[in-house]
Design a protein around this motif. Structure first.
Motif, PDB file in Angstrom:
ATOM      1  N   ARG A 220       0.799  -1.244   0.121  1.00 40.25           N
ATOM      2  CA  ARG A 220      -0.034   0.109   0.019  1.00 40.25           C
ATOM      3  C   ARG A 220       1.015   1.206   0.012  1.00 40.25           C
ATOM      4  N   ALA A 221       1.852   1.297   0.622  1.00 36.34           N
ATOM      5  CA  ALA A 221       2.865   2.244   0.900  1.00 36.34           C
ATOM      6  C   ALA A 221       3.488   2.627  -0.578  1.00 36.34           C
ATOM      7  N   GLU A 222       3.645   1.607  -1.475  1.00 31.03           N
ATOM      8  CA  GLU A 222       4.076   1.746  -2.737  1.00 31.03           C
ATOM      9  C   GLU A 222       3.140   2.416  -3.705  1.00 31.03           C
ATOM     10  N   GLY A 223       1.776   2.304  -3.377  1.00 27.08           N
ATOM     11  CA  GLY A 223       0.688   2.974  -4.104  1.00 27.08           C
ATOM     12  C   GLY A 223      -0.084   2.099  -4.669  1.00 27.08           C
ATOM     13  N   ILE A 224      -0.011   0.492  -4.199  1.00 26.44           N
ATOM     14  CA  ILE A 224      -0.689  -0.589  -4.801  1.00 26.44           C
ATOM     15  C   ILE A 224      -2.166  -0.658  -4.117  1.00 26.44           C
ATOM     16  N   ASP A 225      -3.296  -0.735  -4.864  1.00 26.27           N
ATOM     17  CA  ASP A 225      -4.408  -0.888  -4.246  1.00 26.27           C
ATOM     18  C   ASP A 225      -4.850  -2.231  -3.688  1.00 26.27           C
ATOM     19  N   VAL A 226      -4.195  -2.781  -2.420  1.00 21.39           N
ATOM     20  CA  VAL A 226      -4.309  -3.878  -2.029  1.00 21.39           C
ATOM     21  C   VAL A 226      -5.055  -3.960  -0.685  1.00 21.39           C
ATOM     22  N   SER A 227      -5.754  -5.156  -0.618  1.00 18.85           N
ATOM     23  CA  SER A 227      -6.177  -5.117   0.824  1.00 18.85           C
ATOM     24  C   SER A 227      -6.043  -6.509   1.491  1.00 18.85           C
ATOM     25  N   GLY A 228      -5.983  -6.609   2.818  1.00 17.17           N
ATOM     26  CA  GLY A 228      -5.828  -7.919   3.456  1.00 17.17           C
ATOM     27  C   GLY A 228      -4.722  -7.744   4.737  1.00 17.17           C
ATOM     28  N   PRO A 229      -4.705  -9.019   5.356  1.00 14.71           N
ATOM     29  CA  PRO A 229      -5.056 -10.454   4.891  1.00 14.71           C
ATOM     30  C   PRO A 229      -6.803 -10.428   4.977  1.00 14.71           C
ATOM     31  N   ILE A 230      -7.251 -11.136   4.202  1.00 15.70           N
ATOM     32  CA  ILE A 230      -8.714 -11.160   4.317  1.00 15.70           C
ATOM     33  C   ILE A 230      -9.116 -12.869   4.516  1.00 15.70           C
ATOM     34  N   SER A 231      -9.927 -13.218   5.384  1.00  9.97           N
ATOM     35  CA  SER A 231     -10.043 -14.549   5.500  1.00  9.97           C
ATOM     36  C   SER A 231     -10.432 -15.304   4.342  1.00  9.97           C
ATOM     37  N   ALA A 232      -9.536 -16.320   3.943  1.00  9.64           N
ATOM     38  CA  ALA A 232      -9.751 -17.307   2.796  1.00  9.64           C
ATOM     39  C   ALA A 232     -11.368 -17.872   2.486  1.00  9.64           C
ATOM     40  N   ASP A 233     -12.017 -17.912   3.319  1.00 12.61           N
ATOM     41  CA  ASP A 233     -13.429 -18.713   3.267  1.00 12.61           C
ATOM     42  C   ASP A 233     -14.127 -17.375   2.868  1.00 12.61           C
ATOM     43  N   THR A 234     -13.804 -16.283   2.536  1.00  8.90           N
ATOM     44  CA  THR A 234     -14.853 -15.229   2.225  1.00  8.90           C
ATOM     45  C   THR A 234     -14.201 -14.377   0.913  1.00  8.90           C
ATOM     46  N   VAL A 235     -12.803 -14.393   0.713  1.00  9.42           N
ATOM     47  CA  VAL A 235     -12.154 -13.528  -0.066  1.00  9.42           C
ATOM     48  C   VAL A 235     -12.360 -13.972  -1.512  1.00  9.42           C
ATOM     49  N   PHE A 236     -12.432 -15.376  -1.811  1.00 10.24           N
ATOM     50  CA  PHE A 236     -12.757 -15.746  -3.156  1.00 10.24           C
ATOM     51  C   PHE A 236     -14.072 -15.332  -3.530  1.00 10.24           C
ATOM     52  N   TYR A 237     -14.880 -15.611  -2.804  1.00  9.46           N
ATOM     53  CA  TYR A 237     -16.373 -15.223  -3.138  1.00  9.46           C
ATOM     54  C   TYR A 237     -16.543 -13.768  -3.487  1.00  9.46           C
ATOM     55  N   ARG A 238     -15.894 -12.977  -2.609  1.00 13.26           N
ATOM     56  CA  ARG A 238     -16.136 -11.523  -2.858  1.00 13.26           C
ATOM     57  C   ARG A 238     -15.187 -11.169  -4.100  1.00 13.26           C
ATOM     58  N   ALA A 239     -14.030 -11.760  -4.441  1.00 13.17           N
ATOM     59  CA  ALA A 239     -13.676 -11.430  -5.902  1.00 13.17           C
ATOM     60  C   ALA A 239     -14.491 -11.974  -6.975  1.00 13.17           C
ATOM     61  N   TYR A 240     -14.872 -12.998  -6.993  1.00 10.91           N
ATOM     62  CA  TYR A 240     -15.581 -13.783  -7.913  1.00 10.91           C
ATOM     63  C   TYR A 240     -16.811 -12.789  -8.175  1.00 10.91           C
ATOM     64  N   SER A 241     -17.426 -12.042  -7.101  1.00 14.34           N
ATOM     65  CA  SER A 241     -18.527 -11.127  -7.236  1.00 14.34           C
ATOM     66  C   SER A 241     -18.280  -9.696  -7.712  1.00 14.34           C
ATOM     67  N   GLY A 242     -17.001  -9.333  -7.727  1.00 14.39           N
ATOM     68  CA  GLY A 242     -16.582  -8.207  -8.541  1.00 14.39           C
ATOM     69  C   GLY A 242     -15.784  -7.308  -7.517  1.00 14.39           C
ATOM     70  N   ALA A 243     -15.549  -7.560  -6.184  1.00 10.31           N
ATOM     71  CA  ALA A 243     -15.163  -6.678  -5.511  1.00 10.31           C
ATOM     72  C   ALA A 243     -13.405  -6.564  -5.738  1.00 10.31           C
ATOM     73  N   PHE A 244     -12.761  -7.564  -6.346  1.00 12.19           N
ATOM     74  CA  PHE A 244     -11.571  -7.679  -6.662  1.00 12.19           C
ATOM     75  C   PHE A 244     -10.907  -8.182  -7.935  1.00 12.19           C
ATOM     76  N   ASP A 245     -10.027  -7.521  -8.266  1.00 14.65           N
ATOM     77  CA  ASP A 245      -9.682  -8.167  -9.509  1.00 14.65           C
ATOM     78  C   ASP A 245      -8.594  -9.405  -9.688  1.00 14.65           C
ATOM     79  N   LEU A 246      -8.055  -9.354  -8.266  1.00 14.77           N
ATOM     80  CA  LEU A 246      -7.048 -10.460  -8.242  1.00 14.77           C
ATOM     81  C   LEU A 246      -6.955 -10.758  -6.590  1.00 14.77           C
ATOM     82  N   VAL A 247      -6.717 -12.233  -6.389  1.00 12.82           N
ATOM     83  CA  VAL A 247      -6.303 -12.524  -5.054  1.00 12.82           C
ATOM     84  C   VAL A 247      -5.178 -13.289  -5.022  1.00 12.82           C
ATOM     85  N   VAL A 248      -4.260 -12.704  -3.941  1.00 11.99           N
ATOM     86  CA  VAL A 248      -3.036 -13.538  -3.762  1.00 11.99           C
ATOM     87  C   VAL A 248      -3.257 -14.630  -2.663  1.00 11.99           C
ATOM     88  N   ALA A 249      -3.183 -16.057  -3.345  1.00 15.13           N
ATOM     89  CA  ALA A 249      -3.244 -17.048  -2.481  1.00 15.13           C
ATOM     90  C   ALA A 249      -1.985 -17.411  -1.932  1.00 15.13           C
TER      91      ALA A 249
END
Length: 318
Positions: A220-249
């Protein structure tokens, strides 16, 4: 800059020859002219016969000798493992020389590869070694969900060890740069936690607080739009629904399971941060159906389409 796509045939005993031939047959004349299959012509002709097709393959094949070809379908063979390695090695050298613009890999068998003396954990490690790269990341791309992995073919215990702040930060950067390249101006990235509920403030482990959160803060300090850590049992659903463009697994199955659930036949495996471009099908050699003419080539078509997008983008930047 070459616009030619080089398809490596994969293990000669698996479905790679069939899906390569069927994909070539489906192409327009212009796309076919900008395609080469790195493999063995005798094996590819056997696959063509299994498929009941009549296309003349010779103009499109970089023919590499395989002793005893065509080998029996569906068999585990060190000869096949060595051949798969040599197809890839030749394609890599041609990509480095600029003769082809992107490699598309059909599936290899890791056991056959290792029986042949090529001790790699898969395509990504092999390509890293062949190109002398310090790092390469596996990104799985589908229409509604994209995932990049901190680690892949290692044990779960080793994956947790590898989830260092430095490695997680490098993975975030690699994913951000790749999405920039394919047209995302400011990608929205989510970082999955490694423990249940991201450790619940240390109740279920401290790795998320001690290792992953600092990487997110640094990105984030480098200017990247990144959130987390986010619980893995919800983050993929949120990304699939359009909240994120990419998930770091954080590890192989954490990222592969959701992708294969929602895009089993269409997801593309992309190697990120290599000096050459490479996409791949996201399935195995399927020895049980090899040679029967029934393998689904939709995944190969998706990998080729992604490769052409990368090549077109490279030409535009050039």
């Amino acid at each position: 800059m070459s616009r030619i796509i080089g398809i490596t045939m994969g293990d000669p005993c698996g479905v790679g020859p069939e899906i390569s031939v069927r994909a070539l047959t489906d192409m327009s004349g212009d796309d076919r002219a900008a395609t080469r299959i790195y493999g063995n012509l005798a094996t590819l002709n056997a696959a063509r016969e299994a498929l009941g097709l009549s296309i003349d393959l010779e103009p499109y094949v970089v023919d590499i000798e395989v002793e005893g070809a065509p080998l029996p379908w569906g068999s585990l063979s060190p000869v096949a493992g060595d051949a798969a390695f040599r197809f890839i090695e030749k394609a890599v050298r041609d990509a480095e020389a600029g003769a082809i613009g992107c490699i598309v890999t059909a599936p290899i068998n890791k056991e056959a590869l290792n029986l042949a003396g090529h001790h790699y954990d898969g395509h990504t490690g092999m390509l890293r070694s062949l190109t002398g790269s310090k790092a390469a990341y596996m990104l799985l791309a589908s229409e509604r969900l994209k995932v990049i992995h901190v680690s892949t073919h290692v044990s779960l215990q080793e994956a947790i060890r590898r989830a260092t702040t430095e490695r997680v930060l490098a993975t975030i950067r690699a994913g951000n740069d790749h999405l920039n390249r394919i047209g995302f101006d400011r990608p929205r990235i989510a970082v999955a936690g490694i423990n249940p509920h991201c450790g619940e403030n240390g109740l279920f482990g401290t790795e998320d607080d001690d290792q992953i959160a600092p990487a997110v803060a640094a990105a984030r300090a480098e200017g990247i739009d990144v959130s987390g850590p986010i619980s893995a049992d919800t983050v993929f659903y949120r990304a699939y629904s359009g909240a994120f463009d990419l998930v770091v697994a954080q590890y192989h199955d954490q990222g592969h399971i959701p992708i294969k659930l929602v895009a089993f036949d269409t997801a593309v495996n992309v190697s990120v941060e290599l000096p050459i471009d490479r996409t791949s099908v996201d399935h195995g050699t399927a020895f049980d159906i090899a040679g029967k003419g029934i393998a689904n080539h939709g995944n190969m078509n998706s990998a080729i389409a992604y490769a052409r997008k990368l090549v077109a983008g490279k030409a535009t930047r050039g």
